[in-house]
Design an enzyme around this catalytic site. Structure first.
Site, mmCIF file in Angstrom:
data_model
loop_
_atom_site.group_PDB
_atom_site.id
_atom_site.type_symbol
_atom_site.label_atom_id
_atom_site.label_comp_id
_atom_site.label_asym_id
_atom_site.label_seq_id
_atom_site.Cartn_x
_atom_site.Cartn_y
_atom_site.Cartn_z
ATOM 1 N N GLN A 88 5.773 -4.199 -14.319
ATOM 2 C CA GLN A 88 6.131 -4.879 -13.071
ATOM 3 C C GLN A 88 5.985 -6.393 -13.173
ATOM 4 O OE1 GLN A 88 2.437 -3.042 -11.095
ATOM 5 N NE2 GLN A 88 2.729 -4.905 -9.898
ATOM 6 N N HIS A 98 -3.823 -0.579 -5.438
ATOM 7 C CA HIS A 98 -2.738 -0.522 -6.418
ATOM 8 C C HIS A 98 -2.045 0.830 -6.346
ATOM 9 C CE1 HIS A 98 -0.551 -1.357 -10.019
ATOM 10 N NE2 HIS A 98 -1.318 -0.686 -10.850
ATOM 11 N N CYS A 144 4.057 -2.954 -7.343
ATOM 12 C CA CYS A 144 3.586 -1.662 -7.835
ATOM 13 C C CYS A 144 4.065 -0.522 -6.949
ATOM 14 C CB CYS A 144 2.066 -1.642 -7.908
ATOM 15 S SG CYS A 144 1.262 -2.022 -6.331
#
Ligand code: NAG
Ligand code: NAG
Ligand code: NAG
Length: 459
Positions: free
Chosen positions: A247, A400, A253
């Protein structure tokens, strides 16, 4: 000197990515007045000026939200709703969906979340027809309490480079045997701000990230009948998981986890005869359901965006890793998904048993977990947060999004077998176990068993 910086960071560090809204279940429960605009539009409807003279409300609907997921309208029709992290909520009632982010407003250099109101949002029927704008306001107003937080306009650590902490790496490796830490030279070129974005971006930390829901006897029985090890990368020799990607330093993400879930589920549903790689850049540039490189949520992207707008292939908008105006080729076909949900049915209903059951039955799913500094150094083994402090890099917890692809039990140490999840990251193949990591399972390590999301491709 960085130690001091870290302390300061904790004090002023309550900036957030995504939207600045920070709303909990308690804030949202109760009676709402939905102001609804003219309907009959398609998904190109622009709701940003809803409520102004040129785009006024035409009707209203009273909706009451009950804990945990019941919604009832003024006519007694029953539907359901879910909180979406601390950012907003979606209601599904009488064949229509209503989604809006919670309201926030700028007040000098701070932001206030106003959880008793929503931003202009979108309503349409469950087949994606008849779009209308709407906004909600709670009948009982919430006092403006502890909801202010500072959002600095400039990055806190502008120009500060990430610096591997060699002492931390050896401390981790000395303190425990479950996982191994290394220094990653590729991280040293990055700014701290980039690292924070890579790990999901700052989130308004909510102390109320739900704990896993208690398992029911029925779910435990189903889970006990599942294989003790499972990995979508190798099911009878077949791999159903798309390749590892990177990414870069964009807080995307959530888009990679969302694309990865849909990519894997297409592979599973077609016995690997259709193997799409979807475009996260399309999401970053074109979706109003997320905040581009500043963050977003798999429920709204892998699920709702995939249902309402569809996903395009990578070549329709190749990954650039930065925000921009929507440049997706307009003649690209779009592939859709449906029945998106938090595992268990609503935010807060997730647990290990339900994750295993849905993983084996339906395919990989998007999960999110809290990243602490020691995680960046992960190279292999079964991760758990050590609590050991990084000396150089300001401490900042992020949330995340990644892709759950399997589970198993590590028996390297026969006296202490360790259950783990297998998770696909989006930091390139050079990180972790060829781009993947394993993390403790069954103990809600770093909240990883709290907010799993799935959706189902429409073939
Ligand atoms: C919606 O309209 C506003 C102006 O009213 C504009 O700034 C915005 O870019 C539009 N959004 C989209 C997705 O077209
Ligand atoms: C978000 O709200 C919770 C509960 O209302 C509060 O404890 C927390 O400090 C808030 N977070 C931020 C970043 O304002
Ligand atoms: C799925 O693909 C594999 C490998 O190409 C093949 O051996 C198998 O028969 C296929 N299964 C079905 C149900 O078509």
């Amino acid at each position: 000197m960085f130690r001091e910086l870290a302390v300061v960071a904790i004090l002023v560090g309550s900036i957030s990515a995504d939207t600045p809204a920070n709303c909990t279940y308690q804030d949202l429960l109760g009676q709402w007045n939905f102001q609804i605009g003219e309907s009959g539009y398609d998904r190109t409807l622009n709701c940003s000026n809803f409520g102004s003279l040129s785009n006024p409300a035409k009707s209203k609907l009273m909706v009451t939200l009950y804990f945990p997921d019941l919604a009832i309208d003024e006519f007694g029709n029953r539907g359901w709703w879910t909180l979406i992290y601390n950012q907003g909520f979606e209601v599904v009632l009488s064949g229509r969906k209503y989604f809006a982010f919670s309201m926030y407003k700028k007040d000098g250099s701070t932001y206030e979340s106003m959880c008793d109101q929503t931003m202009p949002g979108w309503s349409h029927d469950i087949f994606g027809h008849n779009w209308a704008c709407y906004s909600g306001s709670k009948v009982e107003r919430l006092p403006l309490r502890y909801q202010k937080h500072v959002l600095s306009t400039s990055p806190v650590y502008a120009g500060v480079k990430y610096q591997s902490d060699a002492a931390l790496v050896s401390e981790i490796n000395r303190a425990q045997r479950s996982w191994r830490a290394v220094k990653y030279p590729q991280f040293e070129r990055l700014d701290i701000e980039d690292m924070i974005k890579m790990a999901g971006g700052r989130k308004s930390r909510i102390p109320s990230i739900p704990k896993p829901a208690p398992a029911t006897p029925e779910h435990t029985r189903l889970a006990d009948n599942l294989p003790t090890e499972f990995d979508w990368r190798n099911v009878d020799g077949m791999n159903y998981v798309s390749p590892i990607r990177n990414q870069g330093s964009c807080g995307s993400c959530y888009a990679f986890a969302s694309m990865g879930m849909n990519e894997a589920r297409w592979r599973i549903m077609t016995n690997n005869t259709v193997t799409p790689v979807f475009s996260p850049q399309d999401v970053v540039e074109c979706s109003e359901y997320s905040q581009g490189c500043e963050g977003g949520f798999p429920y709204l992207i892998g699920g709702k965006y995939a249902e309402d707008f569809g996903l395009v292939l990578e070549e329709c908008n190749p990954y650039k890793g930065r925000d921009g105006t929507c440049s997706t080729l307009s003649n690209c076909p779009r592939l859709y998904s449906t029945k998106y949900e938090y595992i268990g049915g609503f935010y807060g209903a997730c647990n290990e048993d339900l994750m295993r059951i849905n993983l084996v039955k339906n395919g990989p799913m998007a999960v999110a977990f809290e990243v602490y500094n020691d995680f960046f150094n992960y190279k292999g083994g079964v991760y758990h947060h050590t609590g050991l402090q990084d000396r150089f890099n300001p401490f900042e917890i992020t949330n995340h999004a990644v892709l759950l692809v399997g589970y198993g039990t590590d028996r390297t140490n026969p006296d202490a077998p360790e259950n783990y999840w297998i998770v696909k990251n989006s930091w390139g193949e050079g990180w972790g176990e060829d781009g993947y990591f394993r993390i403790r399972r069954g103990t809600d390590e770093c909240s990883i068993e709290s907010i799993a999301v799935q959706a189902f491709p429409i073939m």
